[in-house]
Write an enzyme that holds these catalytic residues in place. Structure first.
Site, PDB file in Angstrom:
ATOM      1  N   ASN A 236     -32.054  28.940 -40.393  1.00  0.00           N
ATOM      2  CA  ASN A 236     -31.757  29.712 -41.611  1.00  0.00           C
ATOM      3  C   ASN A 236     -30.430  29.336 -42.269  1.00  0.00           C
ATOM      4  OD1 ASN A 236     -30.357  30.966 -39.549  1.00  0.00           O
ATOM      5  ND2 ASN A 236     -30.788  33.050 -40.245  1.00  0.00           N
TER       6      ASN A 236
ATOM      7  N   ALA B 240     -32.515  23.189 -35.414  1.00  0.00           N
ATOM      8  CA  ALA B 240     -33.899  23.650 -35.459  1.00  0.00           C
ATOM      9  C   ALA B 240     -34.796  22.530 -35.976  1.00  0.00           C
ATOM     10  CB  ALA B 240     -34.009  24.865 -36.367  1.00  0.00           C
TER      11      ALA B 240
ATOM     12  N   GLU C 197     -25.410  34.229 -30.206  1.00  0.00           N
ATOM     13  CA  GLU C 197     -25.470  34.884 -31.519  1.00  0.00           C
ATOM     14  C   GLU C 197     -26.951  35.114 -31.804  1.00  0.00           C
ATOM     15  OE1 GLU C 197     -23.018  35.945 -33.267  1.00  0.00           O
ATOM     16  OE2 GLU C 197     -21.309  34.966 -32.316  1.00  0.00           O
TER      17      GLU C 197
ATOM     18  N   CYS D 151     -29.555  36.972 -40.063  1.00  0.00           N
ATOM     19  CA  CYS D 151     -29.399  37.929 -38.967  1.00  0.00           C
ATOM     20  C   CYS D 151     -28.622  39.155 -39.450  1.00  0.00           C
ATOM     21  CB  CYS D 151     -28.673  37.270 -37.811  1.00  0.00           C
ATOM     22  SG  CYS D 151     -27.129  36.510 -38.331  1.00  0.00           S
TER      23      CYS D 151
ATOM     24  N   GLU E   1     -36.910  42.584 -37.048  1.00  0.00           N
ATOM     25  CA  GLU E   1     -36.277  41.854 -38.153  1.00  0.00           C
ATOM     26  C   GLU E   1     -37.339  41.511 -39.202  1.00  0.00           C
ATOM     27  OE1 GLU E   1     -34.432  38.526 -35.857  1.00  0.00           O
ATOM     28  OE2 GLU E   1     -32.682  38.972 -37.069  1.00  0.00           O
TER      29      GLU E   1
ATOM     30  N   GLU F 107     -17.794  34.236 -32.803  1.00  0.00           N
ATOM     31  CA  GLU F 107     -17.565  32.939 -33.444  1.00  0.00           C
ATOM     32  C   GLU F 107     -16.653  33.164 -34.642  1.00  0.00           C
ATOM     33  OE1 GLU F 107     -21.604  31.360 -34.095  1.00  0.00           O
ATOM     34  OE2 GLU F 107     -21.267  30.095 -32.351  1.00  0.00           O
TER      35      GLU F 107
HETATM   36  P1  NAP Z   1     -35.339  30.698 -32.533  1.00  0.00           P
HETATM   37  O1  NAP Z   1     -36.813  30.542 -32.568  1.00  0.00           O
HETATM   38  O2  NAP Z   1     -34.750  31.472 -31.419  1.00  0.00           O
HETATM   39  O3  NAP Z   1     -34.771  29.209 -32.560  1.00  0.00           O
HETATM   40  C1  NAP Z   1     -33.390  28.959 -32.590  1.00  0.00           C
HETATM   41  C2  NAP Z   1     -33.126  27.599 -31.994  1.00  0.00           C
HETATM   42  O4  NAP Z   1     -33.509  27.614 -30.615  1.00  0.00           O
HETATM   43  C3  NAP Z   1     -33.938  26.458 -32.626  1.00  0.00           C
HETATM   44  O5  NAP Z   1     -33.151  25.302 -32.627  1.00  0.00           O
HETATM   45  C4  NAP Z   1     -35.103  26.322 -31.682  1.00  0.00           C
HETATM   46  O6  NAP Z   1     -35.722  25.075 -31.705  1.00  0.00           O
HETATM   47  C5  NAP Z   1     -34.415  26.549 -30.357  1.00  0.00           C
HETATM   48  N1  NAP Z   1     -35.312  26.945 -29.283  1.00  0.00           N
HETATM   49  C6  NAP Z   1     -36.474  27.628 -29.353  1.00  0.00           C
HETATM   50  N2  NAP Z   1     -36.981  27.784 -28.115  1.00  0.00           N
HETATM   51  C7  NAP Z   1     -36.120  27.193 -27.258  1.00  0.00           C
HETATM   52  C8  NAP Z   1     -36.098  27.030 -25.847  1.00  0.00           C
HETATM   53  N3  NAP Z   1     -37.050  27.512 -25.059  1.00  0.00           N
HETATM   54  N4  NAP Z   1     -35.070  26.360 -25.307  1.00  0.00           N
HETATM   55  C9  NAP Z   1     -34.076  25.870 -26.072  1.00  0.00           C
HETATM   56  N5  NAP Z   1     -34.040  25.998 -27.413  1.00  0.00           N
HETATM   57  C10 NAP Z   1     -35.056  26.657 -27.993  1.00  0.00           C
HETATM   58  O7  NAP Z   1     -34.772  31.340 -33.845  1.00  0.00           O
HETATM   59  P2  NAP Z   1     -35.069  30.915 -35.347  1.00  0.00           P
HETATM   60  O8  NAP Z   1     -36.382  31.478 -35.727  1.00  0.00           O
HETATM   61  O9  NAP Z   1     -34.839  29.470 -35.545  1.00  0.00           O
HETATM   62  O10 NAP Z   1     -33.880  31.656 -36.114  1.00  0.00           O
HETATM   63  C11 NAP Z   1     -33.959  32.958 -36.529  1.00  0.00           C
HETATM   64  C12 NAP Z   1     -33.286  33.879 -35.535  1.00  0.00           C
HETATM   65  O11 NAP Z   1     -31.916  33.524 -35.405  1.00  0.00           O
HETATM   66  C13 NAP Z   1     -33.289  35.322 -36.012  1.00  0.00           C
HETATM   67  O12 NAP Z   1     -33.581  36.169 -34.941  1.00  0.00           O
HETATM   68  C14 NAP Z   1     -31.854  35.520 -36.490  1.00  0.00           C
HETATM   69  O13 NAP Z   1     -31.439  36.851 -36.486  1.00  0.00           O
HETATM   70  C15 NAP Z   1     -31.101  34.678 -35.535  1.00  0.00           C
HETATM   71  N6  NAP Z   1     -29.794  34.331 -36.080  1.00  0.00           N
HETATM   72  C16 NAP Z   1     -28.684  34.911 -35.543  1.00  0.00           C
HETATM   73  C17 NAP Z   1     -27.436  34.626 -36.061  1.00  0.00           C
HETATM   74  C18 NAP Z   1     -26.200  35.256 -35.491  1.00  0.00           C
HETATM   75  O14 NAP Z   1     -25.118  34.763 -35.787  1.00  0.00           O
HETATM   76  N7  NAP Z   1     -26.283  36.320 -34.710  1.00  0.00           N
HETATM   77  C19 NAP Z   1     -27.306  33.736 -37.130  1.00  0.00           C
HETATM   78  C20 NAP Z   1     -28.451  33.168 -37.662  1.00  0.00           C
HETATM   79  C21 NAP Z   1     -29.693  33.466 -37.113  1.00  0.00           C
HETATM   80  P3  NAP Z   1     -37.041  24.843 -32.583  1.00  0.00           P
HETATM   81  O15 NAP Z   1     -36.610  24.909 -33.981  1.00  0.00           O
HETATM   82  O16 NAP Z   1     -37.522  23.509 -32.229  1.00  0.00           O
HETATM   83  O17 NAP Z   1     -38.001  25.930 -32.224  1.00  0.00           O
END
Ligand code: NAP
Length: 497
Positions: free
Chosen positions: A171, A196, A270, A304, A401, A478
């Protein structure tokens, strides 16, 4: 050996083909661009059209291992660089990001969908992490003190944690990276970063800039893959990495925390959010609507920090909702690259389907649709700005979310009731409060269970402020002056005098 591309440079025109042609598509390992050992690649799509933009290397576990080996090999020398050297690298990278903002923004919009002005905003935000942490590199401190009983002296110093694994979401494809790479470089840590799979290009462009900025070979390695778990788990459990910094979903964060237990890795997490946005009856409604628009619509709601539950005092709920609906319905939806677009497409079909399901669930439970609410036909993953009033606390969107441009408005009657409702979630990233009563503002801000609170403001993100959540929204911070500590170990040396 992969293809050595020149990287994005400020040559004036900003057309998509040129920008896509300039960006690296291989893995960055040990300072050079390498194809995946298997030769595999995977496509990157434009969410506004669904069309393939380009293909990038699809790393296997073996490639991941090579990247971590490069980071390990570079760690000792990098830890020995001077803070001023690391300051210079980060400031050079800041300058390059700033100079090339137009092309980088176009690249980000192409792969992620957000409108160009928002991509520009993210590049600026991303670059600011480098400028901020350049300064922090110079301020890594220590201590020297006499033991309470006298005699011995305590020398306290800080050292880089060591090679880090950094995982980022789609994102904010650039800023979530610089928020980790900045403090890692400032602290003297090498890293392997895995962006990602949906948005690898911004990170690859950043890799090109870091090389140009003089970051030594092996200090930042970039691995793109469709096998995130398969590539990262062996690295986490290898014993060679000393830290994992992850931004993404709470679900994946929990899996990674378990994996990190094996070698007791330091972690920064995060994770997801479910931000309450509370509007009291004494709030300035113009400010509250503007704040809600910012908190809701930044990044099409795919943040997020997005206002997920908008609690409005019953006395002003109808008026607030109507004003919000008027503002939302006036927004221009379209491809992020088109002039005047204010709301781009969602990231993919799954993301949009989730929003469709959540809206259907809320309306079945009695929510009224004031504007939007129906996904358009045709190419791209568009969803209209939507305002729902009288959303039931039992609706799925009150606990999950939304990650889309849907304002979910829930009327409330008392301060006590709204604080309890706001805290009734497993998440605790950010909350927003709008009121003109100072005592109430501070009382409520202190009572809300979240790592951050926006008081009469709808955006809290700032590289100089500590960003992070409590409860299932994460661990660590962070940014701010604490962000660098996540990449430093404290060493105490006891001295007999
Ligand atoms: P996600 O599915 O958890 O993926 C995040 C990252 O983790 C991607 O690079 C993904 O790779 C990787 N990943 C997925 N499964 C993994 C595994 N088993 N082992 C290692 N890495 C793995 O999240 P998203 O859908 O990309 O992002 C949205 C989420 O991020 C939301 O929940 C949002 O709230 C959160 N977010 C939090 C913050 C914060 O600062 N708190 C900031 C931004 C976003 P792939 O792309 O290849 O699946």
């Amino acid at each position: 050996m992969g293809v050595q591309k020149m990287g994005i440079s400020d040559t004036g025109s900003t057309d998509a083909a040129r920008v896509l042609d300039a960006v690296a598509t291989d893995l960055l390992i040990g300072g050079s661009w390498e194809r995946a050992v298997s030769g595999a690649t995977f496509p990157v799509h434009d969410p506004a059209t669904g069309e393939e933009l380009t293909r990038v290397a699809d790393a296997s576990p073996e490639d991941g291992q090579r990247a971590l080996d490069a980071a390990v090999a570079a760690q000792r020398d990098f830890a020995a660089t001077s803070p001023r050297d690391r300051y210079d690298m980060l400031m050079k990278a800041f300058d390059l990001l700033t100079e090339r903002i137009d092309d980088l923004a176009l690249l980000m919009t192409l792969e992620m969908g957000k409108p160009l002005p928002e991509s520009r905003g993210e590049i600026t935000y991303a670059a600011e992490f480098f400028r901020h942490f350049a300064g922090e590199a110079l301020r890594i401190d220590g201590g020297y003190q006499t033991a309470p009983a006298g005699g011995a002296r305590f020398l306290v110093t800080k050292q880089p944690v060591g090679p880090c694994l950094l995982i980022t979401p789609w994102n904010f494809p650039m800023a979530m990276g610089t928020r980790k790479i900045g403090p890692a470089i400032a602290a003297g840590c090498t890293s392997v970063i895995k962006p990602a799979a949906q948005t690898p290009l911004s990170m690859l462009a950043l890799g090109q800039i870091l090389i140009e900025a003089g970051v030594p070979a092996g200090v930042v390695n970039i691995v793109t893959t469709t096998d995130a778990g398969g590539v990262m788990e062996p690295l986490i459990k290898s014993g060679k990495a000393r830290k994992l910094s992850f931004t993404g979903s709470t679900k994946v964060g929990k899996v990674l925390l378990e994996q990190c237990a094996d070698k007791v890795l330091r972690t920064s997490m995060e994770l997801g959010g479910n931000a309450p946005f509370v509007v009291f009856e004494d709030a300035d409604l113009d400010e509250a609507v503007a704040g809600a628009m910012a908190a809701k619509m930044r990044n099409m709601g795919e943040a997020c920090t997005a206002a997920n539950r908008i609690y409005v005092h019953r006395d002003v709920a109808e008026e607030f909702a109507q004003r919000m609906a008027d503002t939302m319905s006036a927004l221009r939806v379209g491809p992020g690259v088109a002039e005047g677009t204010q709301v781009g497409p969602l990231i993919d079909d799954a993301g949009r389907s989730k929003v469709v399901d959540l809206v259907a669930d809320a309306t079945e439970r009695g929510a009224r649709v004031l504007t939007g609410g129906t996904a358009p036909e045709g190419a791209g993953f568009f969803y209209p700005p939507t305002v729902l009033l009288d959303v039931s606390p039992d609706a799925r969107m009150a606990s999950e979310e939304i990650f889309g441009p849907v304002a979910s408005i829930i009327p409330f009657d008392t301060e006590e009731e709204v604080v309890e409702a706001a805290n009734d979630t497993a998440y605790g990233l950010v909350s927003y409060v709008f009121t003109n009563d100072l005592r109430r503002a501070l009382r409520v801000a202190e009572g809300l269970e979240s790592g951050m609170v926006g008081l009469n403001q709808g955006v809290v993100s700032n590289p100089a402020a500590p960003f992070g959540g409590i409860k299932e929204s994460g661990l660590g911070r962070e940014g701010g002056n604490v962000g660098i500590d996540e990449f430093l170990e404290v060493k105490y040396i006891g001295i007999s005098v």
